[in-house]
Design an enzyme around this catalytic site. Sequence first.
Site: not given
Ligand SMILES: NC(=O)c1ccc[n+]([C@@H]2O[C@H](COP(=O)([O-])OP(=O)(O)OC[C@H]3O[C@@H](n4cnc5c(N)ncnc54)[C@H](O)[C@@H]3O)[C@@H](O)[C@H]2O)c1
Length: 251
Positions: A16, A18, A37, A59, A86, A151, A155, A186
């Site tokens: 899901r 990004m 995932d 995982d 990601n 977090y 990061k 997201t």
């Molecule tokens: N959304 C934002 O504004 C934002 C901003 C900066 C960085 N990020 C980073 O971007 C990346 C994607 O985030 P997103 O916003 O799409 O979040 P999201 O929660 O929609 O997606 C994250 C995905 O990672 C998977 N995941 C979680 N734990 C896991 C594990 N142990 N093993 C495998 N998969 C796992 C989840 O099931 C999910 O599908 C992340 O690293 C997040 O920290 C997000």
Amino acid sequence: MGRLDGKVALITGGARGMGKSHARHFAAEGAKVVIGDVLDDKGQAVADGLEDCRYVHHDVTSEADWAAAVATVLDAYGKLDVLVNNAGILRHAPIAEMDPAEFRRVIDVNLVGCWLGVHTVAPTMIAAGRGSIVNVSSIEGFAGAAGLSAYSASKFGVRGITRSAAQELGPLGIRVNSVHPGGVLTSMSLSVAEHMTGIDPAAFLKAMPIARFAEPIEISRLVAFLASDESSYTTGAEFVADGGLLSGPGY
Ligand SMILES: NC(=O)c1ccc[n+]([C@@H]2O[C@H](COP(=O)([O-])OP(=O)(O)OC[C@H]3O[C@@H](n4cnc5c(N)ncnc54)[C@H](O)[C@@H]3O)[C@@H](O)[C@H]2O)c1
């Protein structure tokens, strides 16, 4: 011609948000994609919707899952050109109240998971003499935020892994860069918004040079650039896509 024609990519957290967007964009640009995932139904649905895409339960905290994911990529496509680290989680809690187990969990997924990714794919990429690794950090990799100590620490750490890996692997033909999104629409960013009590969202957005949140595809294009040969002279670098949030205080 796609920008990723002929490339084989492994994208973590692809079920899901990004990661899903990256998978779709990579496929549209000609890549063969394996997504991993822990959300199996959603991940399988993403893969089923794309022509050359497979899903694997993966995982990122598990060494065995990493080995199996890379084996799946090699069995299916015979090589691995790109890793996008990601997958990530966010836990919102003040330091004084946070359960240490929750802190460790965030570090385990976001930081150890990223390191395990580089660690696991490196031998395959070294043997091939080429590869591109894109580690997803955040603007919280540059700045702290109340309630986001775990977090943010994770990061910041991703930047250290990225730079060290770039130093080690650059001479072997492998590039390693990090991406630092700001607010992207997201599930994760919506969960942050729930905790922003006392902050006027309109005022928050107005302080940004580009006064809106990003769509995932706007980050996917940047990730695809770093995955592609178009970024052939770029390694150990940090790419911010945050609507200008970090550029100044927005007086
Ligand atoms: N959304 C934002 O504004 C934002 C901003 C900066 C960085 N990020 C980073 O971007 C990346 C994607 O985030 P997103 O916003 O799409 O979040 P999201 O929660 O929609 O997606 C994250 C995905 O990672 C998977 N995941 C979680 N734990 C896991 C594990 N142990 N093993 C495998 N998969 C796992 C989840 O099931 C999910 O599908 C992340 O690293 C997040 O920290 C997000």
